[in-house]
Design an enzyme around this catalytic site. Structure first.
Site, PDB file in Angstrom:
ATOM      1  N   SER A 145       0.829  -1.211   0.000  1.00 51.43           N
ATOM      2  CA  SER A 145       0.000   0.000   0.000  1.00 51.43           C
ATOM      3  C   SER A 145       0.861   1.257   0.000  1.00 51.43           C
ATOM      4  CB  SER A 145      -0.866  -0.018   1.255  1.00 51.43           C
ATOM      5  OG  SER A 145      -1.412   1.245   1.487  1.00 51.43           O
ATOM      6  N   TYR A 170      -2.157  -0.471  10.106  1.00 53.87           N
ATOM      7  CA  TYR A 170      -2.405  -1.014   8.765  1.00 53.87           C
ATOM      8  C   TYR A 170      -1.126  -0.889   7.924  1.00 53.87           C
ATOM      9  CZ  TYR A 170      -3.921  -1.043   3.881  1.00 53.87           C
ATOM     10  OH  TYR A 170      -4.022  -1.299   2.540  1.00 53.87           O
TER      11      TYR A 170
END
Ligand SMILES: NC(=O)c1ccc[n+]([C@@H]2O[C@H](COP(=O)([O-])OP(=O)(O)OC[C@H]3O[C@@H](n4cnc5c(N)ncnc54)[C@H](O)[C@@H]3O)[C@@H](O)[C@H]2O)c1
Length: 343
Positions: A145, A170
């Site tokens: 990501s 995350y």
């Protein structure tokens, strides 16, 4: 013989589009896996699977369902944390390629639900790596990501930059995945490529992300929440461009690097950051509705700006995103109006 591909996160936004693209090529046998969790409404996940020819009534845990629409597609409801079930699947299917997209996504949710990220993104990813070690594959492609850039300020974000300042758990799990993949590429000769996705949007998008949150509120005449008083920009990337990149990457097995490892990380984005306020205006115009804005402060875990340097991906696999923000938002709104009119 057709190459066999496992796509995890098959009922998710990017997984669904990836499978649609792979099965339409008619040169792959595709197995989709997803636990269909309730992080966001399961109905959307079931609708995506239905569009792939998998009827919700025929979905059972650890049992495959065969698509009624695409003869080379099967779906299996499974959790990647279920090591035993995952190993049996790898043993049975002998995959050529694995596209691992299953994960607990979302930056904000990780503040209150850290364990979901450790389980799916760390334990689950380790199971995928172990399965690839035990039942070798030609190439493991996995989702990282843009959030790994965290508090970095130098832009555009380059894969050459150091990424050790994550702003959320995350992001930390996605960075961990890159490190874990490196170890497995190095120790067990597993060719791996991590793709750092930059804010993906488009039809069938995620209800927890800005385009859907905004479109939902605008259509109901409710105010949208605009964080950091609108002072943000995102490298919004159309899902069709992402999928084209993912499929090209899959068949481009990384050559050995200077350490003799088949290990690669790429940014995959549009390389044209858009001001949040401009995105909102485009969306409002396309919906043909007035946009009421509720300006709010910056949220924990969030970053102000993202901008991908995709030069390596362009050079090495010919990646060239084509869809402009106007075209992409139009596609998104056409789909949104269709589902909105049904609900
Ligand atoms: N959409 C974006 O803008 C974006 C940006 C950066 C990275 N990513 C990454 O790309 C991948 C796909 O994202 P998406 O937007 O399609 O998200 P999504 O939430 O729509 O899809 C993920 C899917 O994985 C499934 N899943 C979650 N945990 C699982 C588990 N333990 N076992 C089996 N299945 C599980 C979920 O049910 C879901 O359907 C994710 O890894 C995400 O972190 C997405």
């Amino acid at each position: 013989m057709k190459k066999k591909v496992l796509v995890t996160g098959a009922a998710g936004f990017i997984g669904f589009h990836t499978i649609k693209s792979l099965v339409s090529e008619e040169v792959y046998e595709v197995i989709g896996l997803d636990n269909i969790n309730d992080y966001y409404p399961m109905t959307l996940k079931f609708e995506r699977l239905k569009a792939l020819g998998i009827h919700p009534d025929f979905i059972r845990y650890s049992k495959e369902s065969i698509s009624e629409t695409f003869k080379d597609f099967k779906f299996i409801r499974m959790d990647v944390t279920d090591e035993k079930a995952l190993f049996s699947l790898f043993q049975k299917e002998s995959f050529d390629y694995v596209i691992h997209l299953a994960a607990q996504a979302g930056v904000r949710y990780s503040i209150d639900n850290p364990n979901a990220y450790i389980q799916s993104n760390v334990v689950g990813f380790n199971n995928i790596l172990e399965a690839c070690r035990e039942y070798p594959v030609d190439h493991l492609v996995y989702a990282s990501s843009s959030s790994v850039y965290g508090l970095n300020t130098e832009q555009p974000f380059s894969v050459k930059h150091k990424v050790d300042k994550p702003a959320s758990l995350y992001a930390a799990t996605k960075k961990s995945n890159e490190l874990m993949a490196h170890t497995y590429s190095h120790l067990f000769n597993i060719p791996t490529t991590g793709l750092r996705f930059f804010t993906v949007y488009g039809p069938w998008g995620r209800p927890d992300m800005a385009p859907m949150l905004f479109a939902n509120a605008i259509s109901k005449g409710e105010p949208i929440k605009v964080f950091n008083n609108g002072q943000m920009e995102r490298d919004f990337t159309y899902v069709g461009d992402i999928v084209e990149g993912v499929c090209k990457v899959m068949t481009t097995v990384p050559s050995e690097n200077e350490n003799g490892n088949q290990y690669k990380i790429y940014n995959i984005g549009n390389s044209k950051p858009v001001q949040l306020m401009d995105f909102i205006e485009t969306l409002g115009n396309e919906l043909g509705m007035e946009v009421k804005k509720n300006f709010m402060p910056m949220q924990d875990g969030d970053v102000v700006s993202t901008y991908a340097d995709t030069s390596e991906l362009s050079r090495e696999i010919g990646y060239q995103p084509k869809v402009t923000i106007q075209e992409g938002v139009k596609e998104f709104v056409t789909w949104f109006k269709e589902i909105y009119s049904k609900s």
